[in-house]
Design a protein around this motif. Structure first.
Motif, short mmCIF file in Angstrom:
data_model
loop_
_atom_site.label_atom_id
_atom_site.label_comp_id
_atom_site.label_asym_id
_atom_site.label_seq_id
_atom_site.Cartn_x
_atom_site.Cartn_y
_atom_site.Cartn_z
N UNK A 129 27.68 42.97 49.09
CA UNK A 129 27.53 44.38 49.43
C UNK A 129 26.72 44.56 50.71
N UNK A 130 27.05 45.52 51.58
CA UNK A 130 28.07 46.55 51.37
C UNK A 130 29.49 46.09 51.67
N UNK A 131 29.66 44.86 52.10
CA UNK A 131 31.01 44.32 52.33
C UNK A 131 31.66 44.06 50.97
N UNK A 132 32.92 44.47 50.81
CA UNK A 132 33.59 44.18 49.54
C UNK A 132 34.48 42.96 49.69
N UNK A 133 34.40 42.05 48.70
CA UNK A 133 35.36 40.95 48.65
C UNK A 133 36.65 41.52 48.11
N UNK A 134 37.77 40.86 48.42
CA UNK A 134 39.01 41.33 47.79
C UNK A 134 39.03 40.83 46.36
N UNK A 135 39.50 41.71 45.47
CA UNK A 135 39.52 41.38 44.05
C UNK A 135 40.33 40.11 43.80
N UNK A 136 41.45 39.97 44.52
CA UNK A 136 42.29 38.79 44.36
C UNK A 136 41.55 37.50 44.67
N UNK A 137 40.57 37.59 45.59
CA UNK A 137 39.78 36.41 45.94
C UNK A 137 38.94 35.97 44.73
N UNK A 138 38.35 36.95 44.05
CA UNK A 138 37.50 36.62 42.90
C UNK A 138 38.35 36.08 41.75
N UNK A 139 39.47 36.75 41.42
CA UNK A 139 40.28 36.27 40.29
C UNK A 139 40.87 34.89 40.63
N UNK A 140 41.22 34.67 41.89
CA UNK A 140 41.76 33.36 42.27
C UNK A 140 40.68 32.29 42.20
N UNK A 141 39.45 32.65 42.59
CA UNK A 141 38.36 31.67 42.57
C UNK A 141 38.10 31.18 41.15
N UNK A 142 38.29 32.05 40.17
CA UNK A 142 38.13 31.65 38.78
C UNK A 142 39.44 31.07 38.25
N UNK A 143 40.55 31.72 38.61
CA UNK A 143 41.85 31.39 38.03
C UNK A 143 42.44 30.09 38.50
N UNK A 144 42.32 29.78 39.80
CA UNK A 144 42.95 28.58 40.31
C UNK A 144 42.37 27.31 39.68
N UNK A 145 41.02 27.18 39.61
CA UNK A 145 40.47 25.98 38.94
C UNK A 145 40.91 25.91 37.47
N UNK A 146 40.98 27.07 36.82
CA UNK A 146 41.40 27.12 35.42
C UNK A 146 42.83 26.61 35.28
N UNK A 147 43.69 27.04 36.18
CA UNK A 147 45.09 26.64 36.19
C UNK A 147 45.19 25.12 36.38
N UNK A 148 44.40 24.60 37.32
CA UNK A 148 44.43 23.16 37.60
C UNK A 148 43.93 22.37 36.38
N UNK A 149 42.92 22.93 35.72
CA UNK A 149 42.39 22.28 34.52
C UNK A 149 43.48 22.19 33.45
N UNK A 150 44.24 23.28 33.32
CA UNK A 150 45.35 23.30 32.36
C UNK A 150 46.36 22.21 32.69
N UNK A 151 46.66 22.08 33.98
CA UNK A 151 47.64 21.09 34.41
C UNK A 151 47.13 19.68 34.15
N UNK A 152 45.82 19.49 34.40
CA UNK A 152 45.24 18.16 34.26
C UNK A 152 45.20 17.73 32.79
N UNK A 153 44.89 18.68 31.91
CA UNK A 153 44.76 18.34 30.49
C UNK A 153 46.02 18.77 29.76
#
Lengths: 337, 319
Positions: free
Chosen positions: A306-330
């Motif tokens: 703040x006051x700069x806003x991150x893009x929402x997609x950046x936050x969901x991707x930052x959490x989601x992409x590692x999660x996705x990779x974890x799924x693929x790995x296991x």
């Protein structure tokens, strides 16, 4: 009975808490007592800027985030069941991009200038077309294979993304249209108003009802179409209904909140851990969890820098992409049922 | 049962869309906002805001916020710094605006994308542009904050009337008319200078973009004694232009907006290394000029400086 309801109560409380925090925190300093007073008393006195910030900037934004997150999560949960694949998700299958393409074309053609409802309707149409094509290509004779499914999704996601890019480049020739298209493509949840809440609530809850009504049949279909038919379920009809309902969920979520990835992937997997794989319990848990997740993600997006806003997609991707990779790995955790 | 659910869903959706149809169209659907007018010589004055709402201004505003760069630039000429509580974040960039030296550090830097920060400043007047989105304006209306928008500035006359409107809105009509008078004198001085019978054909090359009919750049080039080749070729508004297409327009003079604060003469290097430019006679002759973006890109009074610079360039090369 109490124990059975505990996860739902937990998720609902989490969502309520997330919305409460989102309403009390922001770049403008509104004391907590004033924010709570505004929530309790409603917007009395039009010149009270603090109530306006709470009731007309932060609250609609949090509710839109909740609705969009819930819709995407239910869509993901239902698609995972429908395709019998844990990697199915509106974003991965290209449905989100299809919806975005529909929305962008509607803005480009000037439809939204005359009929506001053209935006969600076009987004839903885009989502339905992509889901239907993925289903047709990715599953043969009631069996879906992960490979062809994901490849069809990747191809369509890229095709739709190319369509969005094409529309942007064409629209730049006209400054006003170009600005509207870009604003929509880049805009996360900033400047959401009660209009978006009004636009999203009924169709999302309606499509949610349709998906929930088919939850038991979806359970039966997990054992294969033959098994489903054996207990008197028309697998084809159920599949058609679910394709349309999940596409509506995704389309509306994209229309009110923009193309947000990964919510539909993470939420169902977490929800499955909490309430098990039966869709009657899973899908409501997806809605509650996805909603809470996106409200928190949006809160992070607008406060971290703040006051700069991150893009929402950046936050969901930052959490989601590692999660996705974890799924693929296991691979062991690939079970849907 | 299933039919009942489907019917309920359809009814609920239709009802919600009927409701949203009754609401004003969503902001993304709104094109350029309207131009405000201020009526009345003394307070209370009547203001028509950019969404067409009638608002009464009871007294000169003390906490003015601008969310448009042109608004920043004009207000910095009209108002003492203590009455300006918010300016755009662009106002600090000297390559973007010559007004950067005037901007008070005490004023907050705002954007229309952040409506809550805007409301938190508790402004008593907000200045917007034609390209401002409508959500913040709706919100400000709800907060009882008057909003003045000066619309699109497509001609020098639009710029002058924007100065007058803002002067009336902030209660500084005398300073505004003095500024307008000095601008008119400078524009007239450019118009009255002797020049050849043939207008130079001018291309404003903004690295892949140019400006056709209906833009401030087109008006400025014409008033400077030139003719905008993009406009001649039937282009309207800001348009994409490839280097090939630019070369095909065969301009006599090429103007390039530059980040420096002084104009540059005979600077074909501004066009980059693409060999295709060598096909243009103007480029071979070296008739390529850099005009500071802070003047050329301005849609406020600073654009008159661009007018004078371009007139000087065209004079310098005419026989």
């Amino acid at each position: 009975v109490t124990r059975a309801w505990a996860p739902f109560a937990l998720l609902a409380a989490l969502g309520a808490a997330a919305i409460a925090v989102a309403v009390c925190v922001g770049v403008a300093h509104v004391p907590l007592s004033h924010a709570l007073a505004a929530l309790v008393h409603g917007g009395r006195g039009p010149t009270d800027w603090e109530s306006l910030v709470v009731l007309r900037v932060r609250l609609p934004r949090a509710i839109v985030a909740y609705l969009a997150g819930g819709a995407l999560a239910v869509s993901g949960g239902a698609l995972q069941g429908l395709f019998r694949n844990p990697l199915a998700e509106p974003g991965v299958l290209g449905v989100t991009n299809g919806a975005a393409l529909g929305a962008v074309v509607a803005i480009f053609c000037g439809l939204t200038a005359h009929v506001p409802a053209a935006l969600p309707i076009a987004a839903c149409l885009g989502a339905v077309v992509v889901t239907a094509v993925v289903l047709a290509i990715g599953s043969r004779g009631g069996r879906t294979t992960a490979g062809s499914l994901l490849l069809a999704g990747v191809a369509l996601a890229n095709l739709a993304a190319a369509g969005v890019t094409l529309t942007i480049s064409l629209s730049l020739a006209n400054y006003d249209v170009g600005r509207q298209v870009l604003q929509w493509v880049l805009g996360g949840l900033e400047a959401r108003t009660w209009d978006q809440v009004a636009m999203g609530t009924a169709p999302i809850l309606g499509a949610l009802a349709v998906v929930l009504a088919d939850a038991r049949k979806l359970d039966a279909m997990m054992l294969g179409d033959v098994a489903a038919i054996a207990v008197g379920i028309s697998a084809t009809r159920v599949r058609q209904r679910l394709v349309i309902a999940t596409a509506v969920l995704t389309g509306i979520a994209v229309a009110i909140g923009g193309a947000i990835g990964f919510v539909g992937l993470i939420a169902p997997h977490v929800a499955r851990r909490l309430v098990g794989a039966g869709h009657v319990r899973l899908l409501p848990a997806c809605f509650l969890g996805g909603g809470a997740f996106l409200v928190v993600a949006d809160l992070v997006a607008r406060t971290v820098m703040a006051p700069q806003e991150l893009r929402l997609g950046v936050v969901t991707a930052a959490v989601g992409a590692p999660f996705f990779l974890l799924l693929l790995a296991r691979r062991r955790t690939w079970e849907v049922s | 049962m299933r039919a009942l659910v489907a019917a309920l869903v359809a009814c609920a959706t239709l009802a919600s869309y009927a409701w949203s149809a009754a609401l004003p169209p969503p902001p993304i659907a709104v094109g350029a906002l309207g131009t405000s007018t201020v009526a009345g010589g003394a307070y209370p004055k009547t203001l028509i805001d950019p969404l067409g709402e009638r608002v009464v201004l009871n007294a000169p505003p003390r906490r003015v916020v601008s969310i448009a760069l042109s608004g920043d630039e004009i207000l910095l000429e009209l108002l003492p710094p203590e009455r300006l509580v918010g300016l755009t974040y662009l106002v600090d960039d000297p390559a973007t605006t010559p007004s950067s030296v005037l901007a008070p550090a005490a004023a907050a830097r705002v954007t229309e994308e952040n409506p809550e920060a805007l409301l938190a400043l508790q402004p008593d007047l907000v200045i917007t542009a034609g390209y401002t989105r409508s959500e913040p304006i709706v919100l400000l209306e709800a907060a009882g904050v008057p909003v003045v928008g000066t619309g699109e500035h497509a001609t020098l006359e639009d710029v002058l009337s924007a100065v007058t409107t803002l002067g009336d809105a902030v209660g500084e009509p005398d300073r505004a008319s003095a500024l307008v008078a000095s601008l008119r004198a400078r524009i007239a001085a450019v118009a009255e200078r002797p020049r050849g019978s043939r207008r130079a054909r001018v291309l404003l090359w903004d690295h892949g973009y140019t400006y056709g009919a209906g833009t401030l750049a087109d008006d400025v080039i014409r008033r400077a004694g030139g003719s905008d080749v993009a406009s001649e070729a039937g282009m309207r508004g800001p348009v994409d232009l490839s280097e090939e297409a630019a070369v095909a327009l065969a301009p006599d003079v090429v103007l390039v907006p530059i980040e420096e604060r002084a104009p540059r003469s005979h600077a074909p290097e501004l066009l980059g290394v693409a060999p295709v430019w060598q096909a243009v006679k103007a480029v071979q002759r070296g008739d390529v000029y850099g005009v500071p973006r802070a003047w050329m890109g301005s849609v406020s009074h600073h654009v008159v400086r661009a007018l004078e610079v371009i007139a000087g360039i065209l004079d310098g090369r005419s026989p």
